[in-house]
Scaffold this motif. Structure first.
Motif, PDB file in Angstrom:
ATOM      1  N   MET A 430       0.961  -1.391   0.037  1.00 40.73           N
ATOM      2  CA  MET A 430       0.078   0.055  -0.071  1.00 40.73           C
ATOM      3  C   MET A 430       1.055   1.256  -0.011  1.00 40.73           C
ATOM      4  O   MET A 430       0.385   2.490  -0.018  1.00 40.73           O
ATOM      5  N   LYS A 431       2.199   1.042  -0.088  1.00 41.54           N
ATOM      6  CA  LYS A 431       2.935   2.232  -0.038  1.00 41.54           C
ATOM      7  C   LYS A 431       2.776   3.466  -1.140  1.00 41.54           C
ATOM      8  O   LYS A 431       2.593   2.808  -2.352  1.00 41.54           O
ATOM      9  N   GLN A 432       3.006   4.429  -0.799  1.00 40.48           N
ATOM     10  CA  GLN A 432       2.775   5.615  -1.677  1.00 40.48           C
ATOM     11  C   GLN A 432       4.074   5.422  -2.808  1.00 40.48           C
ATOM     12  O   GLN A 432       5.113   5.485  -2.238  1.00 40.48           O
ATOM     13  N   VAL A 433       3.689   5.782  -3.913  1.00 41.47           N
ATOM     14  CA  VAL A 433       4.914   5.843  -4.866  1.00 41.47           C
ATOM     15  C   VAL A 433       5.457   7.276  -4.967  1.00 41.47           C
ATOM     16  O   VAL A 433       4.835   7.974  -5.374  1.00 41.47           O
ATOM     17  N   THR A 434       6.648   7.256  -4.667  1.00 41.78           N
ATOM     18  CA  THR A 434       7.429   8.545  -4.356  1.00 41.78           C
ATOM     19  C   THR A 434       8.378   8.381  -5.474  1.00 41.78           C
ATOM     20  O   THR A 434       9.100   9.560  -5.923  1.00 41.78           O
ATOM     21  N   ASP A 435       8.562   7.235  -6.230  1.00 40.47           N
ATOM     22  CA  ASP A 435       9.893   6.945  -6.957  1.00 40.47           C
ATOM     23  C   ASP A 435       9.638   7.794  -8.282  1.00 40.47           C
ATOM     24  O   ASP A 435       8.380   7.184  -9.057  1.00 40.47           O
ATOM     25  N   LEU A 436       9.940   8.766  -8.671  1.00 36.63           N
ATOM     26  CA  LEU A 436       9.789   9.643 -10.022  1.00 36.63           C
ATOM     27  C   LEU A 436       9.645   8.862 -11.046  1.00 36.63           C
ATOM     28  O   LEU A 436       9.067   9.312 -12.089  1.00 36.63           O
ATOM     29  N   ALA A 438       8.820   5.669 -11.795  1.00 38.53           N
ATOM     30  CA  ALA A 438       7.987   4.953 -11.841  1.00 38.53           C
ATOM     31  C   ALA A 438       6.547   5.837 -12.256  1.00 38.53           C
ATOM     32  O   ALA A 438       6.051   5.496 -12.928  1.00 38.53           O
ATOM     33  N   ILE A 439       6.628   7.155 -11.600  1.00 33.98           N
ATOM     34  CA  ILE A 439       5.498   7.929 -11.787  1.00 33.98           C
ATOM     35  C   ILE A 439       5.710   8.579 -13.339  1.00 33.98           C
ATOM     36  O   ILE A 439       4.759   8.847 -14.027  1.00 33.98           O
ATOM     37  N   GLU A 440       6.753   8.848 -13.663  1.00 33.19           N
ATOM     38  CA  GLU A 440       6.948   9.508 -14.898  1.00 33.19           C
ATOM     39  C   GLU A 440       6.452   8.597 -16.115  1.00 33.19           C
ATOM     40  O   GLU A 440       5.983   9.476 -16.938  1.00 33.19           O
ATOM     41  N   LYS A 441       6.660   7.508 -16.035  1.00 31.85           N
ATOM     42  CA  LYS A 441       6.172   6.711 -17.107  1.00 31.85           C
ATOM     43  C   LYS A 441       4.521   6.957 -17.389  1.00 31.85           C
ATOM     44  O   LYS A 441       4.214   7.012 -18.459  1.00 31.85           O
ATOM     45  N   VAL A 442       3.750   6.665 -16.149  1.00 35.04           N
ATOM     46  CA  VAL A 442       2.452   6.907 -16.089  1.00 35.04           C
ATOM     47  C   VAL A 442       2.105   8.337 -16.605  1.00 35.04           C
ATOM     48  O   VAL A 442       1.312   8.659 -17.495  1.00 35.04           O
ATOM     49  N   MET A 472      -3.450   9.807 -10.573  1.00 34.97           N
ATOM     50  CA  MET A 472      -3.533   9.149  -9.178  1.00 34.97           C
ATOM     51  C   MET A 472      -4.575   7.904  -9.576  1.00 34.97           C
ATOM     52  O   MET A 472      -4.060   6.843  -8.841  1.00 34.97           O
ATOM     53  N   LYS A 473      -5.348   7.930 -10.303  1.00 32.66           N
ATOM     54  CA  LYS A 473      -6.261   6.923 -10.713  1.00 32.66           C
ATOM     55  C   LYS A 473      -5.485   5.665 -11.312  1.00 32.66           C
ATOM     56  O   LYS A 473      -5.543   4.512 -10.829  1.00 32.66           O
ATOM     57  N   SER A 474      -4.822   6.011 -12.046  1.00 30.64           N
ATOM     58  CA  SER A 474      -4.013   5.079 -12.753  1.00 30.64           C
ATOM     59  C   SER A 474      -2.705   4.236 -11.800  1.00 30.64           C
ATOM     60  O   SER A 474      -2.465   3.158 -12.190  1.00 30.64           O
ATOM     61  N   SER A 475      -2.411   5.038 -10.914  1.00 30.13           N
ATOM     62  CA  SER A 475      -1.512   4.448  -9.729  1.00 30.13           C
ATOM     63  C   SER A 475      -2.184   3.792  -8.779  1.00 30.13           C
ATOM     64  O   SER A 475      -1.633   3.395  -7.654  1.00 30.13           O
ATOM     65  N   GLY A 476      -3.462   3.573  -8.796  1.00 34.14           N
ATOM     66  CA  GLY A 476      -4.355   3.130  -7.828  1.00 34.14           C
ATOM     67  C   GLY A 476      -4.445   3.886  -6.293  1.00 34.14           C
ATOM     68  O   GLY A 476      -4.303   3.408  -5.283  1.00 34.14           O
ATOM     69  N   GLY A 477      -4.203   5.064  -6.612  1.00 31.90           N
ATOM     70  CA  GLY A 477      -4.061   6.100  -5.420  1.00 31.90           C
ATOM     71  C   GLY A 477      -2.938   5.988  -4.653  1.00 31.90           C
ATOM     72  O   GLY A 477      -2.574   6.858  -3.675  1.00 31.90           O
ATOM     73  N   LYS A 478      -1.998   5.432  -5.204  1.00 30.73           N
ATOM     74  CA  LYS A 478      -0.606   5.184  -4.462  1.00 30.73           C
ATOM     75  C   LYS A 478       0.663   6.298  -4.910  1.00 30.73           C
ATOM     76  O   LYS A 478       1.457   6.394  -4.279  1.00 30.73           O
ATOM     77  N   PRO A 481       0.749  12.691  -4.311  1.00 35.37           N
ATOM     78  CA  PRO A 481       0.156  13.894  -5.115  1.00 35.37           C
ATOM     79  C   PRO A 481       1.197  15.073  -5.276  1.00 35.37           C
ATOM     80  O   PRO A 481       1.227  15.547  -6.424  1.00 35.37           O
ATOM     81  N   GLN A 482       2.103  15.095  -4.401  1.00 32.64           N
ATOM     82  CA  GLN A 482       2.754  16.439  -4.460  1.00 32.64           C
ATOM     83  C   GLN A 482       3.862  16.152  -5.554  1.00 32.64           C
ATOM     84  O   GLN A 482       4.110  17.089  -6.563  1.00 32.64           O
ATOM     85  N   ALA A 483       4.442  15.050  -5.598  1.00 32.57           N
ATOM     86  CA  ALA A 483       5.281  14.503  -6.725  1.00 32.57           C
ATOM     87  C   ALA A 483       4.837  14.761  -8.047  1.00 32.57           C
ATOM     88  O   ALA A 483       5.350  14.941  -8.900  1.00 32.57           O
ATOM     89  N   VAL A 484       3.566  14.170  -8.118  1.00 33.57           N
ATOM     90  CA  VAL A 484       2.735  14.058  -9.371  1.00 33.57           C
ATOM     91  C   VAL A 484       2.505  15.620  -9.936  1.00 33.57           C
ATOM     92  O   VAL A 484       2.975  15.774 -11.138  1.00 33.57           O
ATOM     93  N   ASN A 485       2.406  16.271  -8.881  1.00 36.52           N
ATOM     94  CA  ASN A 485       1.924  17.546  -9.272  1.00 36.52           C
ATOM     95  C   ASN A 485       3.222  18.372  -9.822  1.00 36.52           C
ATOM     96  O   ASN A 485       3.276  18.866 -10.780  1.00 36.52           O
ATOM     97  N   ASP A 486       4.408  18.180  -9.236  1.00 33.11           N
ATOM     98  CA  ASP A 486       5.550  18.760  -9.504  1.00 33.11           C
ATOM     99  C   ASP A 486       5.808  18.389 -10.898  1.00 33.11           C
ATOM    100  O   ASP A 486       6.471  19.184 -12.047  1.00 33.11           O
TER     101      ASP A 486
END
Ligand code: ADP
Ligand code: MG
Length: 494
Positions: A430-436, A438-442, A472-478, A481-486
Motif C-alpha cells: 500500500m506504500k505511496q509511490v514517490t519514486d519519480l 515509476a510515476i514519470e512513465k504514467v 492518481m487513478k492509474s496508480s491506484g491512489g498510491k 500527489p505532490q510528486a505528481v504535481n511537480d
C-alpha cells in the motif's frame, strides 16, 4: 454579562418577539460508596431495600453521621464551578410528609449552603460562548421510591435511594433558549464527570433537572416563572422549554397571566401540565437540624482539594489549542468527554517525533475514528482501533509513506482485522509511490494520449487537476500527489 439576545433566539408571537428566561436546578447524585449520613451502599440496582441502614429507614433514636467523602465531593464540584466555598455551612430539615420519606423531613441546606456563587462558561453549537452564573450548590438527601406496580391493592416502598447524597446546583436565570439550556447541562455534566463527583448518567437518574421557565418582551422585567420538575434527559429539557415558553406566550397574548406553579413534562405527549399551584406550595418549615453540627472546615482543607483537582475541560481545551494548534471546535469536541481527550493524548504520545502533527491526529480521531464509532454505535472505550494503531496510521501519512486516501483503506482494515498498520502497508503493497521514474512513465503516457487536454492546461493551468486525478487513478491512489504535481508542471512547462 453576556451579549444581547440575538433575534434568532427570540420566539415570534402574534404581538411581537418574546424572550425566554430559564434557570435550572440540577440534582446530581454524588459519586460516593456510602450515603450522606449512613454507611449503607449507594450502588445502583440491587434488591429493593437491600441498601438500607437503620438511619435511612429513620428508626427511632438513629442519628445521622456526615460522610466526609460527600463533603469533599461537594467542595471539589464547587471548585470546578469556579465557586465560592463556604467554610461554614448548615444542614436544615425540610419538613414534608410523603411515604417515600420515612424521616418526615429531608436533610438539606437552606440559608447556608456549602458552595456559593460561581460561573460556568458554555460553548454553543454556533461557536458563541456564554457565561452562566451559579447561585449555589448544596448537599441534601435523596428520597426512596414508591412501587405502584407490584401488588393489585398496595403500594410498596424501596428505600435503597433514601439518604443517598445529592448536590443541588442552582443556576441564575441566565439562559435564553432551549439550545443554551441544553448546552449548559451538557457542560455541567462534563465538568462533574471530569471531577469524578457525579457519573452524570441521566438514564439511571444520577442527574436530573428542575427547569424554571418564564417569558418577557425584550427589555422588560422578568415574568412569572413555572417550574418543570424532574426532567431526566437533555433532549426532554429542550422540548419542555420549547413547549412551556409557547404555552406561556399563548396565555399572555390572549390577555391572561401566568400562575406560578409546578408542572410536569410528559415526553409521550410532548407537553407540560400542572402539578400544583403556588397556593398549594409547601411550607417546609426549615430549621437547622439539631442532630448535626454546622459543617466547618479550614481554607487549608479546601486548598488541598483544589491542588488535587484534575485538569478541567476549559483548561484542557486551551492547552490543546495553544500546544497542538487545534481549532476551537476540534479542541471542544475532544475535551467534551474526558475519555476522548485521553485517547487523543495517547495517540499524540505514540506519534514519532519527526512526524508529530497534532492537527492531523485530531482530524483522524474526530473524523475517522469518532465517525466510525458512531456508525457502529460504539464508544471510545470499546474502540477496535487502539491509540497506538491510530498513531501509526497518522505517522505513515505524516512521513509520506501512504496517502490520505490509502490511509482510510488502511484504517478500515485495522478496524476490521486488527494488526500493525506498518506491517500491513508492507504486506499489502500500500506504500505511496514517490519514486519519480515509476510515476514519470504514467505521466508520459497520459500526456501523450491527451493532446487536447494538454493544450487546455497550458491555456488554463487549473486544468492541471485533471491530470493529477488521472495519474492518481492509474496508480491506484498510491502515487504521491505532490510528486505528481511537480512532475506534471515540469512536463507541461507550467
Ligand atoms: P425556589 O427555591 O422557589 O425554586 P429560587 O429563587 O431558588 O426559588 O429559584 C429557583 C430557580 O429559578 C433558579 O434556577 C433561578 O435561576 C430560576 N428563576 C428565578 N426567577 C426566574 C424567572 N423569572 N424565570 C425563569 N427562571 C427563574
Ligand atoms: Mg425550586
Amino acid at each position: 454579562m453576556n451579549a444581547p439576545v440575538k433575534p434568532s433566539q427570540l420566539i415570534k408571537g402574534a404581538t411581537g418577539d418574546w424572550e425566554v428566561v430559564i434557570g435550572l436546578e440540577i440534582h446530581a447524585q454524588v459519586s460516593s460508596n456510602a450515603k450522606l449520613f449512613s454507611g449503607a451502599a449507594t450502588a445502583f440496582g440491587g434488591d429493593p431495600n437491600s441498601h438500607v441502614s437503620l438511619v435511612d429507614a429513620a428508626m427511632p433514636g438513629m442519628l445521622p453521621v456526615i460522610n466526609e467523602e460527600c463533603v469533599k465531593q461537594a467542595i471539589r464540584s464547587g471548585l470546578g464551578l469556579n465557586a465560592q466555598i463556604n467554610l461554614r455551612s448548615v444542614f436544615d430539615r425540610k419538613n414534608y410528609f410523603y411515604p417515600d420519606l420515612p424521616q418526615g423531613y429531608q436533610i438539606s441546606q437552606y440559608k447556608s449552603p456549602i458552595v456559593g456563587e460561581g460561573i460556568v462558561v458554555v460553548d454553543l453549537p454556533n461557536g458563541d460562548s456564554i457565561t452562566v452564573g451559579i447561585e449555589r450548590l448544596h448537599l441534601e438527601q435523596d428520597a426512596g421510591k414508591l412501587l405502584h406496580d407490584q401488588h393489585p391493592t398496595m403500594t410498596f416502598v424501596d428505600l435503597n435511594r433514601s439518604g443517598v447524597a445529592l448536590m443541588e446546583i442552582v443556576s441564575k436565570p441566565d439562559l435564553r433558549s432551549s439550545e443554551q439550556a441544553k448546552a449548559y447541562v451538557s457542560k455541567l455534566r462534563t465538568i462533574l464527570r471530569y471531577l469524578g463527583t457525579c457519573d452524570g448518567d441521566m438514564e439511571k437518574g444520577s442527574l436530573r433537572a428542575d427547569v424554571n421557565v418564564s417569558v418577557r418582551k425584550p427589555g422588560e422585567p422578568y415574568g412569572t416563572r413555572c417550574e418543570i420538575k424532574n426532567v431526566n434527559s437533555i433532549r426532554f429539557i429542550g422540548q419542555a422549554i420549547e413547549y412551556e415558553a409557547r404555552r406561556q406566550i399563548g396565555i399572555l397574548e390572549d390577555g391572561g397571566s401566568i400562575d406560578q406553579e409546578t408542572r410536569l413534562y410528559d415526553p409521550d405527549k410532548a407537553e407540560t401540565r400542572s402539578m400544583r399551584s403556588k397556593e398549594e406550595a409547601h411550607d417546609y418549615r426549615y430549621f437547622p437540624d439539631p442532630d448535626l453540627l454546622p459543617l466547618e472546615f479550614s481554607q487549608a482543607y479546601v486548598d488541598e482539594l483544589k491542588t488535587g483537582l484534575p485538569e478541567l475541560p476549559d483548561q484542557k481545551k486551551s492547552r490543546f489549542i495553544g500546544t497542538f494548534g487545534l481549532s476551537s471546535d476540534d479542541a471542544g469536541v475532544l475535551v467534551s468527554e474526558r475519555e476522548s481527550a485521553d485517547f487523543y493524548e495517547a495517540v499524540l504520545a505514540k506519534l514519532s517525533d519527526a512526524a508529530r502533527d497534532g492537527k492531523l491526529a485530531a482530524n483522524w480521531v474526530i473524523n475517522e475514528l469518532f465517525g466510525r464509532l458512531n456508525k457502529d454505535g460504539q464508544n471510545i472505550d470499546t474502540s477496535p482501533v487502539s491509540a497506538a494503531q491510530l498513531a501509526a496510521i497518522v505517522d505513515l501519512i505524516g512521513e509520506g509513506t501512504i496517502s490520505g486516501k490509502i490511509a482510510k483503506e488502511l484504517f478500515e482494515i485495522v478496524w476490521r482485522e486488527g494488526g500493525d498498520p506498518r506491517e500491513l502497508v508492507e504486506a499489502r503493497g500500500m506504500k505511496q509511490v514517490t519514486d519519480l521514474t515509476a510515476i514519470e512513465k504514467v505521466v508520459d503516457d497520459i500526456v501523450a494520449s491527451n493532446p487536447d487536454k494538454v493544450a487546455q492546461a497550458i491555456a488554463k493551468p487549473a486544468m492541471l487537476g485533471w491530470f493529477v486525478g488521472q495519474v492518481m487513478k492509474s496508480s491506484g491512489g498510491k502515487a504521491n500527489p505532490q510528486a505528481v504535481n511537480d512532475l506534471l508542471k515540469r512536463k507541461l512547462g507550467l
